[in-house]
Design a protein around this motif. Structure first.
Motif, PDB file in Angstrom:
ATOM      1  N   ARG A   1      -3.898 -11.444   3.889  1.00  0.00           N
ATOM      2  CA  ARG A   1      -2.470 -11.496   4.213  1.00  0.00           C
ATOM      3  C   ARG A   1      -1.766 -10.214   3.773  1.00  0.00           C
ATOM      4  O   ARG A   1      -0.899  -9.692   4.459  1.00  0.00           O
ATOM      5  CB  ARG A   1      -1.822 -12.714   3.547  1.00  0.00           C
ATOM      6  CG  ARG A   1      -2.137 -14.018   4.272  1.00  0.00           C
ATOM      7  CD  ARG A   1      -1.040 -15.054   4.061  1.00  0.00           C
ATOM      8  NE  ARG A   1      -0.873 -15.419   2.659  1.00  0.00           N
ATOM      9  CZ  ARG A   1      -1.663 -16.302   2.031  1.00  0.00           C
ATOM     10  NH1 ARG A   1      -2.653 -16.894   2.669  1.00  0.00           N
ATOM     11  NH2 ARG A   1      -1.450 -16.590   0.771  1.00  0.00           N
ATOM     12  N   MET A   2      -2.160  -9.700   2.624  1.00  0.00           N
ATOM     13  CA  MET A   2      -1.517  -8.462   2.141  1.00  0.00           C
ATOM     14  C   MET A   2      -1.841  -7.285   3.055  1.00  0.00           C
ATOM     15  O   MET A   2      -0.976  -6.456   3.336  1.00  0.00           O
ATOM     16  CB  MET A   2      -1.946  -8.151   0.703  1.00  0.00           C
ATOM     17  CG  MET A   2      -1.212  -9.020  -0.305  1.00  0.00           C
ATOM     18  SD  MET A   2      -1.707  -8.689  -2.007  1.00  0.00           S
ATOM     19  CE  MET A   2      -0.916  -7.139  -2.371  1.00  0.00           C
ATOM     20  N   LEU A   3      -3.075  -7.219   3.532  1.00  0.00           N
ATOM     21  CA  LEU A   3      -3.431  -6.118   4.436  1.00  0.00           C
ATOM     22  C   LEU A   3      -2.618  -6.192   5.727  1.00  0.00           C
ATOM     23  O   LEU A   3      -2.194  -5.169   6.271  1.00  0.00           O
ATOM     24  CB  LEU A   3      -4.927  -6.155   4.778  1.00  0.00           C
ATOM     25  CG  LEU A   3      -5.881  -5.512   3.776  1.00  0.00           C
ATOM     26  CD1 LEU A   3      -7.319  -5.675   4.251  1.00  0.00           C
ATOM     27  CD2 LEU A   3      -5.576  -4.023   3.563  1.00  0.00           C
ATOM     28  N   HIS A   4      -2.353  -7.418   6.186  1.00  0.00           N
ATOM     29  CA  HIS A   4      -1.531  -7.604   7.381  1.00  0.00           C
ATOM     30  C   HIS A   4      -0.118  -7.075   7.194  1.00  0.00           C
ATOM     31  O   HIS A   4       0.487  -6.548   8.116  1.00  0.00           O
ATOM     32  CB  HIS A   4      -1.451  -9.095   7.739  1.00  0.00           C
ATOM     33  CG  HIS A   4      -2.507  -9.509   8.714  1.00  0.00           C
ATOM     34  ND1 HIS A   4      -2.638  -8.916   9.947  1.00  0.00           N
ATOM     35  CD2 HIS A   4      -3.472 -10.454   8.635  1.00  0.00           C
ATOM     36  CE1 HIS A   4      -3.660  -9.491  10.586  1.00  0.00           C
ATOM     37  NE2 HIS A   4      -4.185 -10.407   9.801  1.00  0.00           N
ATOM     38  N   LEU A   5       0.400  -7.216   5.980  1.00  0.00           N
ATOM     39  CA  LEU A   5       1.765  -6.755   5.700  1.00  0.00           C
ATOM     40  C   LEU A   5       1.908  -5.258   5.942  1.00  0.00           C
ATOM     41  O   LEU A   5       2.932  -4.784   6.402  1.00  0.00           O
ATOM     42  CB  LEU A   5       2.120  -7.024   4.238  1.00  0.00           C
ATOM     43  CG  LEU A   5       2.707  -8.367   3.880  1.00  0.00           C
ATOM     44  CD1 LEU A   5       2.978  -8.414   2.381  1.00  0.00           C
ATOM     45  CD2 LEU A   5       4.010  -8.576   4.642  1.00  0.00           C
ATOM     46  N   GLY A   6       0.888  -4.512   5.605  1.00  0.00           N
ATOM     47  CA  GLY A   6       0.966  -3.068   5.791  1.00  0.00           C
ATOM     48  C   GLY A   6       0.165  -2.369   4.718  1.00  0.00           C
ATOM     49  O   GLY A   6       0.602  -2.257   3.575  1.00  0.00           O
ATOM     50  N   ALA A   7      -1.019  -1.904   5.096  1.00  0.00           N
ATOM     51  CA  ALA A   7      -1.939  -1.355   4.114  1.00  0.00           C
ATOM     52  C   ALA A   7      -1.410  -0.081   3.463  1.00  0.00           C
ATOM     53  O   ALA A   7      -1.792   0.255   2.345  1.00  0.00           O
ATOM     54  CB  ALA A   7      -3.291  -1.082   4.762  1.00  0.00           C
ATOM     55  N   TYR A   8      -0.523   0.640   4.169  1.00  0.00           N
ATOM     56  CA  TYR A   8      -0.077   1.920   3.600  1.00  0.00           C
ATOM     57  C   TYR A   8       1.264   1.839   2.868  1.00  0.00           C
ATOM     58  O   TYR A   8       1.810   2.856   2.462  1.00  0.00           O
ATOM     59  CB  TYR A   8      -0.042   3.001   4.683  1.00  0.00           C
ATOM     60  CG  TYR A   8      -1.422   3.260   5.263  1.00  0.00           C
ATOM     61  CD1 TYR A   8      -2.504   3.508   4.418  1.00  0.00           C
ATOM     62  CD2 TYR A   8      -1.654   3.248   6.631  1.00  0.00           C
ATOM     63  CE1 TYR A   8      -3.773   3.720   4.927  1.00  0.00           C
ATOM     64  CE2 TYR A   8      -2.921   3.456   7.152  1.00  0.00           C
ATOM     65  CZ  TYR A   8      -3.983   3.693   6.293  1.00  0.00           C
ATOM     66  OH  TYR A   8      -5.242   3.901   6.790  1.00  0.00           O
ATOM     67  N   LEU A   9       1.784   0.626   2.703  1.00  0.00           N
ATOM     68  CA  LEU A   9       2.972   0.486   1.852  1.00  0.00           C
ATOM     69  C   LEU A   9       2.547   0.826   0.429  1.00  0.00           C
ATOM     70  O   LEU A   9       1.479   0.393  -0.019  1.00  0.00           O
ATOM     71  CB  LEU A   9       3.487  -0.953   1.901  1.00  0.00           C
ATOM     72  CG  LEU A   9       3.988  -1.413   3.282  1.00  0.00           C
ATOM     73  CD1 LEU A   9       4.203  -2.926   3.298  1.00  0.00           C
ATOM     74  CD2 LEU A   9       5.279  -0.685   3.615  1.00  0.00           C
TER      75      LEU A   9
ATOM     76  N   ALA B   1      -6.929  -2.057   0.231  1.00  0.00           N
ATOM     77  CA  ALA B   1      -6.009  -1.151   0.928  1.00  0.00           C
ATOM     78  C   ALA B   1      -6.347   0.299   0.613  1.00  0.00           C
ATOM     79  O   ALA B   1      -6.085   1.198   1.417  1.00  0.00           O
ATOM     80  CB  ALA B   1      -4.565  -1.451   0.520  1.00  0.00           C
ATOM     81  N   ALA B   2      -6.945   0.514  -0.533  1.00  0.00           N
ATOM     82  CA  ALA B   2      -7.249   1.873  -0.980  1.00  0.00           C
ATOM     83  C   ALA B   2      -8.399   2.504  -0.192  1.00  0.00           C
ATOM     84  O   ALA B   2      -8.653   3.697  -0.315  1.00  0.00           O
ATOM     85  CB  ALA B   2      -7.551   1.878  -2.477  1.00  0.00           C
ATOM     86  N   TYR B   3      -9.109   1.703   0.611  1.00  0.00           N
ATOM     87  CA  TYR B   3     -10.083   2.318   1.525  1.00  0.00           C
ATOM     88  C   TYR B   3      -9.856   1.832   2.955  1.00  0.00           C
ATOM     89  O   TYR B   3     -10.754   1.796   3.766  1.00  0.00           O
ATOM     90  CB  TYR B   3     -11.534   2.143   1.041  1.00  0.00           C
ATOM     91  CG  TYR B   3     -12.019   0.734   0.806  1.00  0.00           C
ATOM     92  CD1 TYR B   3     -12.593  -0.011   1.840  1.00  0.00           C
ATOM     93  CD2 TYR B   3     -11.951   0.158  -0.460  1.00  0.00           C
ATOM     94  CE1 TYR B   3     -13.056  -1.290   1.625  1.00  0.00           C
ATOM     95  CE2 TYR B   3     -12.417  -1.136  -0.678  1.00  0.00           C
ATOM     96  CZ  TYR B   3     -12.967  -1.853   0.379  1.00  0.00           C
ATOM     97  OH  TYR B   3     -13.427  -3.126   0.156  1.00  0.00           O
TER      98      TYR B   3
END
Ligand SMILES: *[C@@H]1O[C@H](CO)[C@@H](O)[C@H](O)[C@H]1NC(C)=O
Length: 315
Positions: A173-181, A191-193
């Motif tokens: 779910r967090m990756l869906h929110l926006g990995a580069y936030l 998200a870091a990779y």
């Protein structure tokens, strides 16, 4: 002191002294090198994957057992992040990966048994994190790095979770929110990779880990030099991997920039052609080994591991 306790303590001390004596005289506890000097086997550092821990008996505990059977007396440091295995599992999803790597560097530098060098075996994301250790923290020296299904160019595809894994589903779910936030970069390990080939610029600017260790923004001569200190970098790819998208990332390949279908191999990438990281130099020097095997993510047998990894790189 109670007399029984006293007697027990003395007995224990005697046993301890006898053991030291036996070891010193027979050399059975340590292997004798060709020059007559006693040297123990090269220690091994392990870093587990996502949702795993240092020590579960069915995963890295099992690997540790196989290593100890094959290399008698080997010292193994299986990285645990946190004070117990539960925290270790949580930290494989949540936290700032750069801080975790810094902590691991400190742990390794304080481990006196590693001071003459060690071999490293990384499982899945643990493989790219150990590569970061090699590049950022050359002391104690890493000798060989084995990457089992590591994602050296990142992933663009949300890993599967079992229905019961609450942490894994939260990660998705967090990756869906926006990995580069920024707050997701700094609190979600995956998200870091996260490498979005449709947003290469944003990836380079905002990714806090992978773009850095791959020298994509500025070229760190230190990273390049340190990586080349490895004797070998062994990249193992699982041909039918359904966890890692694209699978070629396990051999440093990725999608061609700007689209999500065509794959480019490491050799076709700028990373290689401009040799930002020294990988081309390593390949020319015969230090880059590519292995592959059929099957899904991290699916290998003990026999495969013994024959292809332990006997070739770790003994
Ligand atoms: C596994 O991957 C290989 C290489 O990509 C492919 O040739 C093979 O058909 C795949 N096997 C299965 C069962 O999907």
């Amino acid at each position: 002191m109670n007399r029984n306790v006293e007697k027990w303590t003395i007995n224990r001390a005697c046993i301890f002294i006898v053991l030291i004596f036996l070891c010193a005289n027979t050399g059975r506890c340590l292997r004798e090198g060709e020059d007559g000097k006693i040297d123990s086997p090269v220690p091994i550092v392990l870093w587990h994957g996502m949702g795993d821990s240092c020590c579960f008996s069915f995963s890295l505990g099992k690997i540790q057992e196989i290593l100890q059977n094959e290399i008698p007396g080997v010292y193994i440091n299986s990285i645990r992040i946190g004070d117990n295995v539960i925290e270790d599992v949580e930290n494989s999803y949540f936290g700032n990966i750069n801080e975790q790597i810094q902590r691991v560097c400190e742990q390794l530098s304080q481990d006196t048994r590693l001071q003459n060098g060690y071999n490293a075996v990384g499982f899945s994301q643990g493989a790219q994190f150990l590569r970061a250790v090699a590049q950022r923290c050359p002391d104690p020296p890493m000798l060989n790095l084995i990457s089992l299904g590591g994602q050296h160019q990142g992933v663009f595809g949300i890993p599967k979770c079992s229905d019961t894994s609450r942490l894994c589903n939260y990660m998705r779910r967090m990756l869906h929110l926006g990995a580069y936030l920024w707050y997701i970069q700094e609190s979600l390990v995956q998200a870091a990779y996260w490498h979005d080939p449709l947003k290469e610029d944003e990836y380079r600017k905002k990714n806090i880990f992978l773009a850095d260790i791959n020298n994509e923004n500025t070229i760190s001569a230190e990273y390049k030099d340190n990586l080349q200190k490895l004797r070998t970098l062994v990249l193992v790819k699982f041909e039918n991997d359904t966890m890692v998208e694209p699978t070629e990332s396990e051999w440093f390949g990725f999608y061609k920039p700007g689209q999500t279908k065509e794959i480019q191999k490491l050799q076709q990438s700028e990373l290689y052609q401009q040799d930002w990281l020294g990988l081309r130099a390593m390949e020319v020097a015969g230090k880059l080994h590519y292995l592959s095997l059929p099957g899904d993510h991290l699916q290998f047998t003990a026999t495969w591991f013994v024959e292809n990894i332990i006997k070739k790189y770790l003994v």
